[in-house]
Design a protein around this motif. Sequence first.
Motif, mmCIF file in Angstrom:
data_model
loop_
_atom_site.group_PDB
_atom_site.id
_atom_site.type_symbol
_atom_site.label_atom_id
_atom_site.label_comp_id
_atom_site.label_asym_id
_atom_site.label_seq_id
_atom_site.Cartn_x
_atom_site.Cartn_y
_atom_site.Cartn_z
ATOM 1 N N SER A 1 30.018 39.155 36.844
ATOM 2 C CA SER A 1 28.975 39.703 37.133
ATOM 3 C C SER A 1 28.803 38.525 38.370
ATOM 4 C CB SER A 1 27.367 39.301 36.521
ATOM 5 O OG SER A 1 26.211 38.667 37.701
ATOM 6 N N ILE A 2 28.552 38.961 39.617
ATOM 7 C CA ILE A 2 28.834 37.445 40.902
ATOM 8 C C ILE A 2 27.436 38.084 41.628
ATOM 9 C CG2 ILE A 2 30.116 39.966 41.789
ATOM 10 C CD1 ILE A 2 31.645 37.021 43.897
ATOM 11 N N SER A 3 26.827 37.193 42.683
ATOM 12 C CA SER A 3 25.731 37.312 43.216
ATOM 13 C C SER A 3 25.759 37.095 44.517
ATOM 14 C CB SER A 3 24.549 36.319 41.832
ATOM 15 O OG SER A 3 24.300 37.680 40.740
ATOM 16 N N PRO A 4 26.355 37.513 45.053
ATOM 17 C CA PRO A 4 26.375 37.142 46.751
ATOM 18 C C PRO A 4 25.445 36.660 47.493
ATOM 19 C CG PRO A 4 27.364 39.276 46.473
ATOM 20 C CD PRO A 4 26.244 38.878 45.165
ATOM 21 N N ASP A 5 24.839 35.033 48.377
ATOM 22 C CA ASP A 5 23.749 34.717 48.492
ATOM 23 C C ASP A 5 23.978 35.380 50.207
ATOM 24 O OD1 ASP A 5 25.912 33.055 49.749
ATOM 25 O OD2 ASP A 5 25.156 31.266 49.002
ATOM 26 N N ARG A 6 24.876 35.646 50.681
ATOM 27 C CA ARG A 6 24.834 36.202 52.289
ATOM 28 C C ARG A 6 25.776 37.590 52.637
ATOM 29 N NH1 ARG A 6 27.546 31.960 50.724
ATOM 30 N NH2 ARG A 6 30.052 31.640 51.567
ATOM 31 N N GLU A 7 25.458 37.618 53.625
ATOM 32 C CA GLU A 7 26.547 38.915 53.839
ATOM 33 C C GLU A 7 27.677 38.947 54.080
ATOM 34 O OE1 GLU A 7 23.505 42.555 55.138
ATOM 35 O OE2 GLU A 7 23.915 40.996 57.132
ATOM 36 N N PRO B 1 52.065 34.869 34.225
ATOM 37 C CA PRO B 1 50.936 34.779 34.501
ATOM 38 C C PRO B 1 50.807 35.937 35.565
ATOM 39 C CG PRO B 1 51.180 32.791 33.792
ATOM 40 C CD PRO B 1 52.625 34.030 33.469
ATOM 41 N N LEU B 2 49.122 37.021 35.659
ATOM 42 C CA LEU B 2 49.120 37.573 36.423
ATOM 43 C C LEU B 2 47.943 37.135 37.699
ATOM 44 C CD1 LEU B 2 48.885 40.865 35.267
ATOM 45 C CD2 LEU B 2 50.687 40.068 36.824
ATOM 46 N N ALA B 3 48.165 37.893 38.837
ATOM 47 C CA ALA B 3 47.051 36.694 39.701
ATOM 48 C C ALA B 3 47.111 38.487 40.527
ATOM 49 C CB ALA B 3 47.479 35.634 40.618
ATOM 50 N N GLU B 4 45.650 38.671 40.238
ATOM 51 C CA GLU B 4 45.436 39.959 41.203
ATOM 52 C C GLU B 4 43.468 39.689 42.239
ATOM 53 O OE1 GLU B 4 46.428 42.858 41.761
ATOM 54 O OE2 GLU B 4 47.427 42.886 39.982
ATOM 55 N N ILE B 5 43.681 39.767 43.699
ATOM 56 C CA ILE B 5 42.917 39.364 44.390
ATOM 57 C C ILE B 5 42.550 41.060 45.278
ATOM 58 C CG2 ILE B 5 42.872 38.815 46.757
ATOM 59 C CD1 ILE B 5 45.038 37.568 46.711
ATOM 60 N N LEU B 6 40.448 40.423 44.648
ATOM 61 C CA LEU B 6 39.905 41.683 44.703
ATOM 62 C C LEU B 6 39.683 41.558 45.620
ATOM 63 C CD1 LEU B 6 38.030 42.421 40.916
ATOM 64 C CD2 LEU B 6 40.290 43.235 42.013
ATOM 65 N N HIS B 7 39.255 42.847 46.477
ATOM 66 C CA HIS B 7 38.560 42.725 47.711
ATOM 67 C C HIS B 7 37.513 43.280 48.228
ATOM 68 C CE1 HIS B 7 41.955 41.291 50.193
ATOM 69 N NE2 HIS B 7 42.793 41.951 48.820
ATOM 70 N N PHE B 8 35.993 42.047 48.554
ATOM 71 C CA PHE B 8 34.192 42.573 48.124
ATOM 72 C C PHE B 8 34.196 42.680 49.638
ATOM 73 C CE2 PHE B 8 35.669 41.176 43.862
ATOM 74 C CZ PHE B 8 35.430 42.246 43.962
ATOM 75 N N ILE B 9 33.209 43.166 49.547
ATOM 76 C CA ILE B 9 31.806 43.561 51.269
ATOM 77 C C ILE B 9 30.574 43.391 50.919
ATOM 78 C CG2 ILE B 9 31.064 44.470 53.056
ATOM 79 C CD1 ILE B 9 33.958 46.062 53.444
ATOM 80 N N SER B 10 30.254 41.794 50.654
ATOM 81 C CA SER B 10 28.430 41.925 50.932
ATOM 82 C C SER B 10 27.063 42.317 51.944
ATOM 83 C CB SER B 10 28.157 40.545 50.002
ATOM 84 O OG SER B 10 28.399 39.810 51.135
#
Length: 951
Positions: free
Chosen positions: A705-711, A727-736
């Motif tokens: 769970s993630i709770s952005p505090d700003r846009e 080992p794997l490294a995946e980058i997820l891109h989000f927009i708040s």
Amino acid sequence: MIKKSLASLSLFLFVVISPLLPAFGQSSGEVSSGYSVWIPKKMIVGQDYQGIIVLDRPSSDNSLLFLSTSDKSRLDVPQSINISPFTNHGIFQIKPLKNGNATVFAALQGNLVQADTTIYQSNTQPASLRIILPTNITKAQNMLAYVFSQDQFGLPAPVNLDSELFVTTTSTIEAPATITIPKGQYYAQLPLITKGSGTVSVAADGLGLATAKITKVHDDIKVRLAVAPDIAVPNSAVYYYVWLEKEGKPFKPPYTINAVLSSSDTDVARFGNTYDVTHFNDITYSTKLKDGIAKGIIYTRNFGNSTISVSVEGVGSATALLIAGPALFNSVALTSNTVSNPVLSVDETTASSFCSKLSSCKPNLVKVWVYPSVFDDKSYGIVSLYHFTNNTNQNIVVPLAADSSIVQISSNSQDLQYDKEIEMIPARIPGTNQEIGVAAAVEFPIAAGEEGNYTITASGAGKIFGTAPASIIPRYFDSYNVAITSLPAKTGITQDLGIMYISDGSGAMVEPSSVFSEPPDVEIKTIIKDVPKKLQFTSTNMALAGTLSDKADISASIPGLSSASVTIFPLDIATNVEFDLPPRIHVGEKFPFVAHKVDSFGVPLQQLVPQDLSAASGVTVDPLGQYMTINKEGKVTVAILADTGAITKEVDSFYNEMHLSTDANNTIFKVGKPNAFKVTADVENASYDLQSIIPVTQTAPGQFSISPDREGAFDVTIFAHKDGFKPLAEILHFISKKIIDISVTATGNDGTVLHLVPLITVNNQSIISNTPFEQSTGAGQVHIEIPPQFNVGDNNYALNNVDISGQKFSNGKIDLFLADDSKIQASYDRVLKVNATYAGGGGLYSYGATATLHAPDKWEISFLVRQVFDHWEGNNLPFDSRTNDVSFVVKENVFVTAVYKQDSTYLMLVIAGPVTGFFVLKKRDTITWHVKELEEKIKQFVPKLPKKKKD
């Protein structure tokens, strides 16, 4: 000498990481389709070991492998091993029980692999023979070999009785028919004479047969012989040259070589300078090649030809043709310094016909020779004068004596050094006929210049010039070394420890006499007792004997040769450490390894558990020293360092691949709210680490769970780990964004969920959907229109109110600003119809309301007769059909009719008096009869009322 106990070895591990290359190191294991098995290559009876099964790729199910051995009395392993799902390997226990060779078999789903091992146990009984040669490649004729009796592991084992060994060889090798190993000893010397390549074998009862192969090689040295001039004046002198070439280069051994020259006709050419008396050395002449060259004079006598031959000791032979007097040619190259075939010498009578007198022939041709024609530092040029004529298509060359003329010498090189002018001096030659012989040739030295191929030219006034080739090439250098072959040895006894010999650059053994004119002195350096400090190299092989107490070095040196050094390892003490581990493992998973203290033959003496073990970066060792883990991918070289030396092993460490999936990439998250997402790997029990500028919390395995505090836009990096997997490294891109959740529902008061389509516009963006629904949208101005009425089949609903997060609106058209999550609840009343015929209380009711029905009396005939309620008629009535003035909760449409009956009570009271008198007059006995009679009278009196039809 400082002695160190092997029991206190300090071991250190180092690791070298190189790019990944698919390849296995050598190991006691076999790879099949999908998996491999490894066990230690060497084991000791009574000690515990471990093996490992390595899967190329883990299975999602249990992998059951069955194990067995080639001899259960020799090696014990479990019957099976189970590898858990998503696990790359399984480790199993091994117990060696008896010495010898054994094989472990592993089977998985029809695929069979095996691994071999040798089990050791202390045993001193001789079981076989072994031949040790100083070297198996030789140029020398003599060789000293050794025959050892040994146990089944290759360790020397003394014989209990004098043991006679029978020797057989191929025809190219000579050896004694038998040799004997004395009682209590474990070796005997075997002298050999090698005349060519072949084999030598020794055999004895109970010890089997041992064979060794010997390769005899020879130097490819060419003997070169030249005579100049090769067409010579009789009663004069010529020069001979003998030199050696190897691989086309001048070969100049660092020693002198004997050579013998001979003449096939001493009447034509001889080596002695007496004219009338023939001596033995006129026919044959002994000389020596110094610095690879021999030169001298041959004296000519009479007309004719002679073949000059040379034999160089141990190298080879060569021949050259010498003609005394004129020669006839079918063809001739005037400028060449070689005779063209066929050549015919001319007798003196015929020769006189070419000129009235030989002296009257004038020189018109100059010839020149350069010998050796291939050289590196110096050579010799020879010039001679000739008269050339062509008579009846015959080419005639007449040699002439020197005439004091000048011959010019030139070349195409400015680096060559020589006399530019040669005077053809007619010097007297001692020993020639009646002292009248004169020189016909002049020799001059040539000093080498730059490397290359050149042409020497000789010319004179009015003469045809002559040419000769000359090649300057660096000499062939052959390096010689002192070499020592060590022999198996034990401590505390005097024995032969090594065989010393001289080898050339190719490693072949050579005779010392081919290198030195006299036996050289050898200086020996060692701490071994009884080994001489100096000896003379008097034979092809020299045995070095002494008494060994510990590991020690022996070095031997001869001035001018490369020295030799060898370490003698006693067989009954540990001298090194051997390290064995699987050649192929998965990164991050522990695997077994084994270290042994071993003797000089590599026989394990004791299993070593390191007490002081350190590892470089990328390698982890468990505290007990039984397992190792490598945490880097690639070719890993693991090295053990001890006070006795170092040993390295390569491990191919590789990852399995796993893959990740998520339900949240490129997702818009809501500011100020927990946003849940999942991460899933295609292998079980993977662990995850997440990094982001926005805090991320794990709510369950694989759930976050993630709770952005700003846009704004941000990334979450997921690191996935599991032992044995890359080992794997995946980058997820989000927009708040600041997003509100709107939920819209519509319900009737009868509990029915209504599926209507309200009109909702947020920031001029329409939301069209059937209720109930939830919609995420940005905060802003909202316009809402809720239908005032809604029908579901035959059911009709009317809007009661709209509740927006606690604020109620009676009208369905609403405009307001929404800044937070909102619940929009439209409440409808279900409208029901109560249709009551001949009764009051009917009409439209809201679902759940209470309705009361009443059927009033109806009067007829001046209120003497009336219609009164009798019952209710209708389907599925929600009340008692016999009861008037009923109240009930309206939940469905009700259709009911009041049914009446006629009531004549008042009329009966009016006529009761006359009827009573009538009853008396009739004087009947029973009341029943009177009632019936009265009823009939009333019916006749009161006319029947018309009945109303039911609606």
